[in-house]
Design a protein around this motif. Structure first.
Motif, PDB file in Angstrom:
ATOM      1  N   SER A  30      -4.786  -1.021   1.479  1.00 39.37           N
ATOM      2  CA  SER A  30      -4.384  -0.479   2.723  1.00 39.37           C
ATOM      3  C   SER A  30      -4.855   1.434   3.005  1.00 39.37           C
ATOM      4  O   SER A  30      -4.941   1.858   2.125  1.00 39.37           O
ATOM      5  CB  SER A  30      -2.860  -0.701   2.293  1.00 39.37           C
ATOM      6  N   THR A  33      -8.827   5.161   4.659  1.00 47.90           N
ATOM      7  CA  THR A  33      -9.583   5.526   4.497  1.00 47.90           C
ATOM      8  C   THR A  33     -10.562   3.531   3.882  1.00 47.90           C
ATOM      9  O   THR A  33     -11.939   3.823   4.163  1.00 47.90           O
ATOM     10  CB  THR A  33     -10.296   6.292   2.647  1.00 47.90           C
ATOM     11  N   LYS A 101       0.039   6.678  -5.110  1.00 49.85           N
ATOM     12  CA  LYS A 101      -0.109   6.150  -3.732  1.00 49.85           C
ATOM     13  C   LYS A 101       0.739   5.955  -2.761  1.00 49.85           C
ATOM     14  O   LYS A 101       2.074   6.298  -3.948  1.00 49.85           O
ATOM     15  CB  LYS A 101      -1.189   4.613  -4.522  1.00 49.85           C
TER      16      LYS A 101
HETATM   17  O1  DER Z   1      -0.263   4.038   0.489  1.00 50.90           O
HETATM   18  C1  DER Z   1      -1.326   4.325  -0.360  1.00 50.90           C
HETATM   19  O2  DER Z   1      -2.040   4.094  -1.355  1.00 50.90           O
HETATM   20  C2  DER Z   1      -2.933   3.504   0.339  1.00 50.90           C
HETATM   21  O3  DER Z   1      -3.887   3.802  -0.767  1.00 50.90           O
HETATM   22  C3  DER Z   1      -2.724   5.134   1.385  1.00 50.90           C
HETATM   23  O4  DER Z   1      -2.363   6.153   1.099  1.00 50.90           O
HETATM   24  C4  DER Z   1      -4.628   5.818   1.201  1.00 50.90           C
HETATM   25  O5  DER Z   1      -4.184   7.287   3.018  1.00 50.90           O
HETATM   26  P1  DER Z   1      -5.444   6.888   2.841  1.00 50.90           P
HETATM   27  O6  DER Z   1      -4.938   6.992   4.437  1.00 50.90           O
HETATM   28  O7  DER Z   1      -6.013   8.385   3.061  1.00 50.90           O
HETATM   29  O8  DER Z   1      -6.809   6.580   2.765  1.00 50.90           O
END
Ligand code: DER
Length: 255
Positions: A30, A33, A101
């Motif tokens: 999610s 990226t 995360k």
């Molecule tokens: O919630 C999470 O761990 C998601 O992977 C996210 O925090 C990753 O962040 P991003 O929007 O910078 O990819």
């Protein structure tokens, strides 16, 4: 912007390196990226993806998979190690590839998909690189059942933590509610963690070294042990399979 192209470079490179021709089950994380991971998958010839089932880590992830016309799987069917690979973002990654995360409040299913995967591939931009967890992203997202809010907050305080309930932002009065119907506490340890309010001491040469808190790994164990805590955002040896990480850099390169 530099950050978006860095995310895209990391995501495209990761898919080209880790989506093997034999893959049949792939986890999709999610966040922002991982959107580029799905963009790359969508650009592959249908031959490459038609025999792959993709498993989501939440509502947004599911929408990405369905929106890209990829085959959707049910995470409830997964056993340990059943996924060939999983691609996911992170909020902070240290030099041992441990992650914080949960910035997107999807950490519960992200961790479930990660532990069901043979390889956990992190895709991130250069901002996520860190030499020690909680230095760049100074809070640990913790998913709790709503009824345990007061109890869990008190136990976190006893650990030396500062729990802040994540709000839904301008578009929603009240708390952020996860895809599982739970709440997120963002927990900071401003002075290092302690055990039941007593700061851990470590004697060296007979002297007490005050103020040395628990290691992040011990914090993870203690957070998970609090009744009402569903999961936390420290992705640590115990919770994850072999990890590979790709970082898009400001110069356009990928490390
Ligand atoms: O919630 C999470 O761990 C998601 O992977 C996210 O925090 C990753 O962040 P991003 O929007 O910078 O990819």
């Amino acid at each position: 912007t530099g950050v978006e192209s860095a995310k895209r470079a990391a995501a495209f490179h990761a898919v080209s390196q880790h989506l093997s021709p034999e893959a049949t089950k792939v986890g999709i994380g999610s966040g922002s990226t991982v959107v580029y991971v799905v963009e790359k998958l969508q650009r592959l010839p249908k031959e490459r993806t038609k025999n792959i089932t993709f498993y989501p880590t939440g509502f947004q992830s599911r929408e990405l998979i369905v929106g890209a016309g990829l085959k959707l799987g049910d995470v409830a069917d997964l056993r340990d190690g059943e996924l060939d690979v999983c691609f996911d973002g992170a909020d902070e990654v240290d030099d041992r590839l441990n992650c914080i995360k949960g910035g997107g409040a999807c950490l519960m299913l992200e961790k479930l998909v990660a532990v069901c995967s043979g390889v956990f591939v992190v895709v991130a931009d250069y901002r996520k690189l860190s030499n020690s967890l909680l230095s760049q992203y100074p809070r640990i997202p913790v998913e709790i059942i709503p009824q345990s809010l007061s109890y869990v907050k008190s136990k976190i305080h006893a650990l030396g933590g500062v729990p802040n309930m994540r709000l839904g932002g301008t578009a929603k009065a009240g708390p952020c509610v996860t895809d599982n119907g739970n709440l997120i506490l963002d927990v900071d340890f401003p002075h290092g963690a302690t055990v039941d309010g007593v700061r851990l001491k470590r004697t060296a040469d007979g002297k007490d070294i005050k103020g040395l808190g628990l290691s992040t790994e011990e914090v993870a164990l203690r957070l998970k042990a609090i009744v009402g805590v569903l999961e936390h955002g420290i992705f640590w040896e115990g919770d994850k399979k072999p990890v590979v990480a790709y970082f898009g850099m400001e110069d356009g390169g990928v490390t």
